[in-house]
Scaffold this motif. Structure first.
Motif, PDB file in Angstrom:
ATOM      1  N   UNK A  43       0.770  -1.290  -0.105  1.00  0.00           N
ATOM      2  CA  UNK A  43      -0.244   0.084  -0.068  1.00  0.00           C
ATOM      3  C   UNK A  43       0.940   1.257   0.110  1.00  0.00           C
ATOM      4  N   UNK A  44       1.020   1.935  -1.340  1.00  0.00           N
ATOM      5  CA  UNK A  44       1.694   3.065  -1.149  1.00  0.00           C
ATOM      6  C   UNK A  44       1.251   4.032  -0.432  1.00  0.00           C
ATOM      7  N   UNK A  45       2.166   4.893   0.183  1.00  0.00           N
ATOM      8  CA  UNK A  45       2.014   5.941   1.078  1.00  0.00           C
ATOM      9  C   UNK A  45       1.198   5.651   2.485  1.00  0.00           C
ATOM     10  N   UNK A  46       0.877   4.548   2.771  1.00  0.00           N
ATOM     11  CA  UNK A  46       0.294   4.219   4.055  1.00  0.00           C
ATOM     12  C   UNK A  46       0.592   4.920   5.289  1.00  0.00           C
ATOM     13  N   UNK A  72      -5.823   9.136   5.626  1.00  0.00           N
ATOM     14  CA  UNK A  72      -6.967   8.427   5.572  1.00  0.00           C
ATOM     15  C   UNK A  72      -6.585   7.194   4.533  1.00  0.00           C
ATOM     16  N   UNK A  73      -7.154   6.102   4.581  1.00  0.00           N
ATOM     17  CA  UNK A  73      -6.798   4.816   3.619  1.00  0.00           C
ATOM     18  C   UNK A  73      -8.076   4.708   2.998  1.00  0.00           C
ATOM     19  N   UNK A 133      -6.045  -1.348  13.117  1.00  0.00           N
ATOM     20  CA  UNK A 133      -5.201  -0.832  12.039  1.00  0.00           C
ATOM     21  C   UNK A 133      -3.826  -0.943  12.109  1.00  0.00           C
ATOM     22  N   UNK A 134      -3.294  -1.872  11.658  1.00  0.00           N
ATOM     23  CA  UNK A 134      -1.640  -2.087  11.596  1.00  0.00           C
ATOM     24  C   UNK A 134      -1.028  -1.847  10.513  1.00  0.00           C
ATOM     25  N   UNK A 135      -0.012  -0.973  10.213  1.00  0.00           N
ATOM     26  CA  UNK A 135       0.861  -0.560   9.108  1.00  0.00           C
ATOM     27  C   UNK A 135       2.308  -0.993   9.418  1.00  0.00           C
ATOM     28  N   UNK A 170       2.627  -3.114   4.436  1.00  0.00           N
ATOM     29  CA  UNK A 170       1.688  -4.025   4.694  1.00  0.00           C
ATOM     30  C   UNK A 170       0.664  -3.629   5.598  1.00  0.00           C
ATOM     31  N   UNK A 171      -0.557  -3.666   5.329  1.00  0.00           N
ATOM     32  CA  UNK A 171      -1.681  -3.103   6.087  1.00  0.00           C
ATOM     33  C   UNK A 171      -2.640  -4.052   6.564  1.00  0.00           C
ATOM     34  N   UNK A 172      -2.787  -4.456   7.896  1.00  0.00           N
ATOM     35  CA  UNK A 172      -3.852  -5.532   8.514  1.00  0.00           C
ATOM     36  C   UNK A 172      -4.846  -4.671   9.405  1.00  0.00           C
ATOM     37  N   UNK A 173      -5.959  -5.123   8.726  1.00  0.00           N
ATOM     38  CA  UNK A 173      -7.205  -4.589   9.428  1.00  0.00           C
ATOM     39  C   UNK A 173      -7.898  -5.747  10.322  1.00  0.00           C
ATOM     40  N   UNK A 174      -8.312  -5.208  11.325  1.00  0.00           N
ATOM     41  CA  UNK A 174      -8.882  -6.352  12.469  1.00  0.00           C
ATOM     42  C   UNK A 174     -10.085  -5.633  13.109  1.00  0.00           C
ATOM     43  N   UNK A 175     -11.365  -5.903  12.470  1.00  0.00           N
ATOM     44  CA  UNK A 175     -12.499  -5.175  13.095  1.00  0.00           C
ATOM     45  C   UNK A 175     -12.224  -3.675  13.127  1.00  0.00           C
ATOM     46  N   UNK A 176     -11.552  -2.984  12.178  1.00  0.00           N
ATOM     47  CA  UNK A 176     -11.160  -1.538  12.078  1.00  0.00           C
ATOM     48  C   UNK A 176     -12.568  -0.961  11.561  1.00  0.00           C
ATOM     49  N   UNK A 177     -12.761   0.259  12.396  1.00  0.00           N
ATOM     50  CA  UNK A 177     -14.119   0.968  11.856  1.00  0.00           C
ATOM     51  C   UNK A 177     -13.594   1.482  10.635  1.00  0.00           C
ATOM     52  N   UNK A 178     -14.643   1.802   9.685  1.00  0.00           N
ATOM     53  CA  UNK A 178     -14.522   2.155   8.423  1.00  0.00           C
ATOM     54  C   UNK A 178     -16.007   2.858   7.879  1.00  0.00           C
ATOM     55  N   UNK A 179     -15.863   3.690   7.098  1.00  0.00           N
ATOM     56  CA  UNK A 179     -16.894   4.357   6.557  1.00  0.00           C
ATOM     57  C   UNK A 179     -17.028   4.245   5.243  1.00  0.00           C
ATOM     58  N   UNK A 180     -18.463   3.605   4.653  1.00  0.00           N
ATOM     59  CA  UNK A 180     -18.574   3.311   3.322  1.00  0.00           C
ATOM     60  C   UNK A 180     -18.691   4.436   2.419  1.00  0.00           C
ATOM     61  N   UNK A 181     -17.993   4.217   1.164  1.00  0.00           N
ATOM     62  CA  UNK A 181     -17.977   5.413   0.342  1.00  0.00           C
ATOM     63  C   UNK A 181     -18.922   5.407  -0.679  1.00  0.00           C
ATOM     64  N   UNK A 182     -19.640   4.404  -0.513  1.00  0.00           N
ATOM     65  CA  UNK A 182     -20.799   4.116  -1.896  1.00  0.00           C
ATOM     66  C   UNK A 182     -20.244   3.785  -3.101  1.00  0.00           C
TER      67      UNK A 182
END
Length: 356
Positions: A149-152, A157-158, A180-182, A195-207
């Protein structure tokens, strides 16, 4: 057909080229590459002030360009100077995705250089398959892993793709969100990824759907092709200057027939690449757009490898030193082939599209 740039694009090209020539030296780039974020905040702010970031958006999105040739002009100059700042990933891809989602306030921040983004779509084992998404969306949380993931690390925001049932959607994740682990690392051609790991990470749907990502991916193909063209121009120019400066037997080695013929081959390849980039930029709205893009990307990979290898061989050992411009430029040319589909991938894609 008239291939000359419009007055506005010519001004943009001249301004950006002059700025990068004066400010983006090899020593400055090496300092940025060695930094923790892989980018310079001052360079980023000045690119925004010059209008370079705004040129990648349409007027409806708050910019003043956004067409294929606007993208090509900007990234050709960034490639020519070997700029490592993640303009492609943070601004063109991330910003255009936010624009598609109607996030006009955030897009304004992107254009102003005040908001950094990272686009997390690729996953381990996915190669160039855009449908390869195993990250899961469960309500307003995401669980999964993203690769390269470039520039993480520097992103505010990702934008993360995830699967909700059979559908793939895009979600906005804030830097520092729970779960969120980067894990960042430097890239061979400059800049940083993670390398990005998400573990029940809060997120907002963009539609947004996978189709929206694919649309931005086509813009990225034009951008990386134009960037590679700019880098090839620099590699060829450096090689030509070296051949006419380095002397052997009392005369410039560039006057020797064998080297002159090899230099001619580079110039021919460069013109073919330029024509391909113009063709790709001019066909972004065409019904057979993907065919043109794959043809261009395939040529970029083949010609780029030739240009990089020949430039290094004709320079000799000096070309491999970090303090010499060509060392970085050659890496950029080679690595451009591996982004958004390599030579083999786009050859197969071109064949499949031609047979359809």
């Amino acid at each position: 057909m008239n291939f000359d740039l419009t007055e506005e694009r010519q001004m943009l090209q001249d301004t950006l080229r002059r700025y990068l020539r004066d400010k983006y030296t090899t020593s400055v780039r090496n300092e940025i590459i060695d930094s923790d974020t892989g980018l310079s905040d001052s360079i980023w702010a000045e690119l925004a002030e010059l209008g370079v970031l705004g040129a990648l958006f349409t007027e409806e999105q708050g910019g003043f360009g956004g067409a294929g040739f606007d993208i090509a002009v900007v990234f050709e100059e960034l490639g020519r100077a070997g700029v490592v700042e993640p303009v492609l990933d943070s601004v063109l891809m991330g910003g255009r995705l936010l624009a598609a989602a109607g996030k006009s306030d955030m897009v304004e921040e992107v254009i102003a250089g005040a908001l950094h983004l990272a686009v997390a779509h690729g996953e381990p084992g996915g190669r160039y398959d855009l449908d390869h998404v195993h990250t899961q969306a469960d309500g307003d949380t995401l669980t999964g892993r993203k690769a390269v993931v470039m520039n993480a690390e520097a992103a505010d925001h990702l934008i993360v793709s995830a699967r909700d049932g059979d559908a793939i959607g895009l979600y906005l994740v804030a830097q520092g969100a729970p779960g969120l682990t980067i894990q960042g690392y430097p890239l061979l051609a400059g800049g940083r990824a993670a390398e990005v790991t998400l573990d029940k990470t809060p997120a907002t749907p963009l539609g947004l759907t996978l189709a929206d990502y694919e649309a931005v991916n086509t813009l990225a193909l034009v951008a990386i092709s134009a960037e590679a063209l700019g880098a090839m121009e620099t590699a060829t120019a450096l090689t030509k200057d070296y051949l006419m400066t380095r002397k052997q037997f009392g005369r410039p080695i560039g006057t020797f027939q064998a080297l002159a013929h090899r230099m001619s081959d580079l110039l021919i390849e460069l013109e073919q690449v330029r024509s391909a980039v113009i063709n790709a930029a001019g066909n972004l709205e065409a019904h057979d757009r993907d065919l043109h893009l794959s043809a261009t990307k395939n040529l970029i990979g083949r010609a780029g490898r030739l240009v990089a290898e020949e430039a290094i061989q004709m320079h000799g050992g000096i070309a491999m030193t970090q303090e010499y411009e060509l060392a970085h430029i050659a890496k950029r040319i080679i690595m451009a082939d591996h982004r958004f589909g390599d030579t083999d991938y786009h050859l197969e894609r071109f064949i499949a599209l031609s047979a359809a």
